[in-house]
Design a protein around this motif. Structure first.
Motif, PDB file in Angstrom:
ATOM      1  N   UNK A  11       5.851   3.627   0.607  1.00 23.48           N
ATOM      2  CA  UNK A  11       5.404   2.322   0.117  1.00 23.48           C
ATOM      3  C   UNK A  11       5.610   1.320   1.248  1.00 23.48           C
ATOM      4  N   UNK A  12       4.538   0.675   1.657  1.00 22.08           N
ATOM      5  CA  UNK A  12       4.607  -0.274   2.763  1.00 22.08           C
ATOM      6  C   UNK A  12       4.235  -1.667   2.276  1.00 22.08           C
ATOM      7  N   UNK A  13       5.020  -2.671   2.720  1.00 27.99           N
ATOM      8  CA  UNK A  13       4.729  -4.067   2.401  1.00 27.99           C
ATOM      9  C   UNK A  13       4.197  -4.771   3.637  1.00 27.99           C
ATOM     10  N   UNK A  14       3.490  -5.857   3.415  1.00 25.67           N
ATOM     11  CA  UNK A  14       2.902  -6.593   4.523  1.00 25.67           C
ATOM     12  C   UNK A  14       3.947  -7.335   5.337  1.00 25.67           C
ATOM     13  N   UNK A  15       5.068  -7.677   4.698  1.00 20.62           N
ATOM     14  CA  UNK A  15       6.120  -8.403   5.399  1.00 20.62           C
ATOM     15  C   UNK A  15       7.483  -8.024   4.827  1.00 20.62           C
TER      16      UNK A  15
ATOM     17  N   UNK B 278       0.835  -1.194   0.000  1.00 25.38           N
ATOM     18  CA  UNK B 278       0.000   0.000   0.000  1.00 25.38           C
ATOM     19  C   UNK B 278       0.869   1.243   0.000  1.00 25.38           C
ATOM     20  N   UNK B 279       0.338   2.307  -0.582  1.00 23.26           N
ATOM     21  CA  UNK B 279       0.945   3.630  -0.502  1.00 23.26           C
ATOM     22  C   UNK B 279       0.182   4.433   0.545  1.00 23.26           C
TER      23      UNK B 279
ATOM     24  N   UNK C   1      -1.240  -2.421  -5.939  1.00 24.57           N
ATOM     25  CA  UNK C   1      -0.944  -1.608  -4.761  1.00 24.57           C
ATOM     26  C   UNK C   1      -2.207  -0.887  -4.293  1.00 24.57           C
ATOM     27  N   UNK C   2      -2.512  -0.997  -3.007  1.00 24.93           N
ATOM     28  CA  UNK C   2      -3.610  -0.237  -2.425  1.00 24.93           C
ATOM     29  C   UNK C   2      -3.146   1.204  -2.216  1.00 24.93           C
ATOM     30  N   UNK C   3      -3.932   2.154  -2.694  1.00 23.33           N
ATOM     31  CA  UNK C   3      -3.549   3.571  -2.596  1.00 23.33           C
ATOM     32  C   UNK C   3      -4.308   4.221  -1.447  1.00 23.33           C
ATOM     33  N   UNK C   4      -3.615   4.416  -0.318  1.00 22.78           N
ATOM     34  CA  UNK C   4      -4.226   5.011   0.868  1.00 22.78           C
ATOM     35  C   UNK C   4      -3.647   6.393   1.161  1.00 22.78           C
TER      36      UNK C   4
END
Length: 654
Positions: free
Chosen positions: A193-197, A182-183, A244-247
């Motif tokens: 930019x963040x990843x789940x793991x 997600x951003x 990518x989820x855009x938050x």
């Protein structure tokens, strides 16, 4: 039923139709498809599925005991078998799942089933007479309108009438992929930019992205994003199979109260609801389905200042008129920005070319838009138009009847704008919201030996041009117009010389990119007011031009164009009024035959009926055509036209 290739004899297409090591009802349906009949002997099933006769007989008995099959004794064989549902086939739907191919074939689906399927599957073939074939693609799962996989799984089971573990396992894997990145906006204002793991960040993002996309790592799961590279990051990871989820906390712009003064149809309201949930998306539906009105519903939901991007100034004017007609906004709140006028207002309609130019760009960058609408968004991946996607807004919405591209860059549409949101075309045809046009390809003989001989000796694009400009098409167009004397007709061409010749032969105006905008608008308005019933149109009529009363379209040339072009030209007749006809003319025995079939094939898969007809000429007709052609040649000898001058895209804005 659609004739689909079967899987191997060991296919486990359904866990719930029978024992895991026995014969399933889905496998019986598969054998039925391969044999081409619904009633089978045990021997036929055994032969088709490559199993022993004794084992199959025992398993057929078991399915009969469960009520899935019926047995009937006949004189030629002790017993034949058929599905129990054939007892009441006229009003009962049938769903067959092929999980290895991720396909779903449905006979006589009701509206509920089709609505449920549309939430996670793509209608690949909509020919209702032979069944409906859906394909479950990764992007369908990535954009499914659900908050959790469990909710999506419930929808799947409702649509399929059963639980299919193999298909659900694959769907869950795609759901997980869609939630790995997600951003978001950091408290200091920059994008992260963040990843789940850490594993996903290291093995995927940091392998695919470089210094053009990110400055540096912040943590094991976070990277500091370079300003302006957000769209590129989304595209790279999307192509890697990780949407990518855009938050991000994008500015929503000044508030703008917009009331919609028309009631949305149920499917349009569904589109708006799904857009509201996701915050972005692309409305996909056939011409005439009301995507523009649905977009105004999205504008009313957002309630913020809106920028609408369109391919041409004609379409900009059309948008301005429609917004004023269907919303509470007044003329002082609606501006147009293009080569004809330049006004920036709370709702502004601009052309892509203008919005992408450096000297105009700051006007759009400096304003905080709550919503940017990309009309005809299939153009967005092109180098000229994609610069407009750098404009940032809290919400993005695309509109397209045909989000397909011959360069296979259609995925970029959804990464740059948003996921597809739509209703299958056949459902709109069935409900009467959009008239299903009748499409017929007519294979026309050569008008004279001179062109035929020129075609034989020509090469490459010249060969195609000669076939496209076959003078035998002039008489065929005259014939079709005389056969439909009360119709309002459009004749499409790709070549300017051919357009001018048809204009003279038919005594009808020819509208091309050379036609001045005010003259173009006048002719279109006269057509709408029923003051004209025939226009010859070049590529400028392929997109965006609203001709709601056209009920006959003749495509004289353009068969070497894209599938999108075929959709747009057929779509000129798709409106609620029925009886629309589309004739596509192809020179018999030339490459145009293949072009015509290829261009219209995907329309057949969407549910339209496509016929083919070979045009025959009597000896007297051929002689008359030759005489008329000779007269035309003598009249046009001093015309001075450029041979093979093809209509280009609309001229650039200034």
């Amino acid at each position: 039923m659609t004739d689909e290739p079967s899987e191997t004899a060991d296919s486990d297409d359904s866990d719930s139709d029978g024992d895991s090591d026995g014969l399933t009802l889905a496998q019986f349906h598969e054998a039925s498809q391969r044999e081409g009949r619904p009633v089978l002997t045990a021997g036929a099933v055994a032969r088709t599925l490559e199993r022993s006769h004794d084992a199959v007989s025992e398993q057929l008995d078991r399915l009969a005991e469960r009520g899935d099959l019926e047995r009937l004794s006949v004189s030629t064989d002790p017993v034949v078998w058929y599905p129990s549902e054939l007892e009441d086939l006229t009003d009962k739907e049938r769903v067959v799942v092929f999980p290895k191919r991720r396909e779903i074939v449905v006979d006589r689906p009701d509206q509920f089933t089709r609505a449920q399927l549309a939430q996670f599957a793509h209608l690949e073939d909509g020919n209702g007479e032979q069944g409906y074939r859906y394909v479950v693609r990764p992007e369908d799962i990535w954009q499914a309108p659900h908050d959790s996989f469990e909710a999506l799984a419930r929808t799947m089971r409702q649509a399929l009438g059963q639980r299919n573990e193999q298909l659900e396992e694959w769907v869950e894997s795609q759901w997980d992929r869609a939630h790995q990145f997600r951003l978001y906006t950091h408290e200091d204002g920059y994008t992260v930019l963040e990843a789940k793991s850490p594993e996903v960040m290291g093995n995927i993002a940091r392998q695919k992205l470089d210094e053009e996309h990110v400055h540096a790592p912040i943590s094991e799961t976070e990277d500091w994003v370079r300003e302006g590279s957000e769209a590129a990051i989304k595209r790279v990871l999307y192509e890697a199979g990780y949407p990518v989820q855009d938050h991000r906390d994008l500015e929503s712009g000044e508030d703008l109260e917009i009331d919609l003064e028309v009631t949305l149809r149920d499917y349009q309201q569904t589109w708006v609801d799904r857009f509201a949930e996701a915050g972005e998306g692309v409305f996909v539906g056939p011409p005439g389905s009301g995507k523009t009105v649905a977009a105004m519903g999205a504008m009313a939901h957002v309630g913020g200042e809106t920028l609408v991007l369109v391919p041409s100034r004609d379409l900009a004017r059309q948008w301005a008129d429609t917004i004023q007609e269907y919303t509470s906004l007044g003329p002082h709140q609606i501006g147009q920005y293009h080569g004809g006028q330049k006004n920036v207002r709370p709702v502004t309609i601009a052309t892509y070319q203008i919005a992408g130019m450096d000297r105009h760009r700051s006007l759009f960058d400096d304003r905080e838009w709550g919503l940017v609408v990309f009309d005809e968004c299939q153009h967005v991946p092109s180098d000229v138009y994609r610069r407009s996607t750098h404009l940032q807004s809290r919400h993005r919405l695309g509109l397209s009847a045909s989000p397909i591209r011959e360069d296979d860059r259609q995925k970029e549409i959804f990464t740059l704008v948003g996921p597809p949101i739509g209703t299958d075309w056949q459902a709109l045809f069935d409900a009467g919201f959009v008239a299903e046009p009748e499409l017929e390809i007519r294979y026309v003989p050569w008008g004279d030996d001179e062109q035929r001989n020129a075609y034989v000796s020509a090469e490459g694009r010249e060969k195609y041009r000669i076939a496209a400009e076959n003078r035998g098409k002039v008489d065929e167009i005259r014939y079709l117009l005389s056969a439909h004397p009360d119709s309002k007709a459009l004749v499409f061409v790709d070549y300017l010389e051919q357009g001018r010749e048809l204009s003279d032969a038919l005594d009808a105006p020819f509208i091309s990119g050379e036609t001045r905008h005010h003259e173009r608008r006048r002719l279109f308005d006269e057509f709408r007011r029923n003051e004209r019933d025939l226009l010859v149109i070049s590529r400028v009529g392929d997109e965006g031009i609203d001709l709601p009363t056209a009920d006959l379209a003749i495509v004289a040339s353009g068969l070497g164009g894209s599938r999108r072009q075929g959709t747009q030209r057929a779509g000129r007749t798709m409106r609620p009024a029925g009886g629309a006809l589309v004739y596509v003319l192809a020179t018999r025995g030339t490459r145009e035959e293949d072009f015509a079939r290829r261009q219209l094939q995907h329309l057949g898969r969407k549910g339209m009926t496509v016929r083919e007809q070979t045009v025959e000429r009597t000896e007297d007709e051929s002689k008359r055509e030759s005489e008329e052609t000779a007269e035309d040649d003598s009249e046009d000898a001093d015309g001075g036209d450029i041979v093979g001058e093809r209509e280009s895209e609309p001229e650039p804005e200034r």
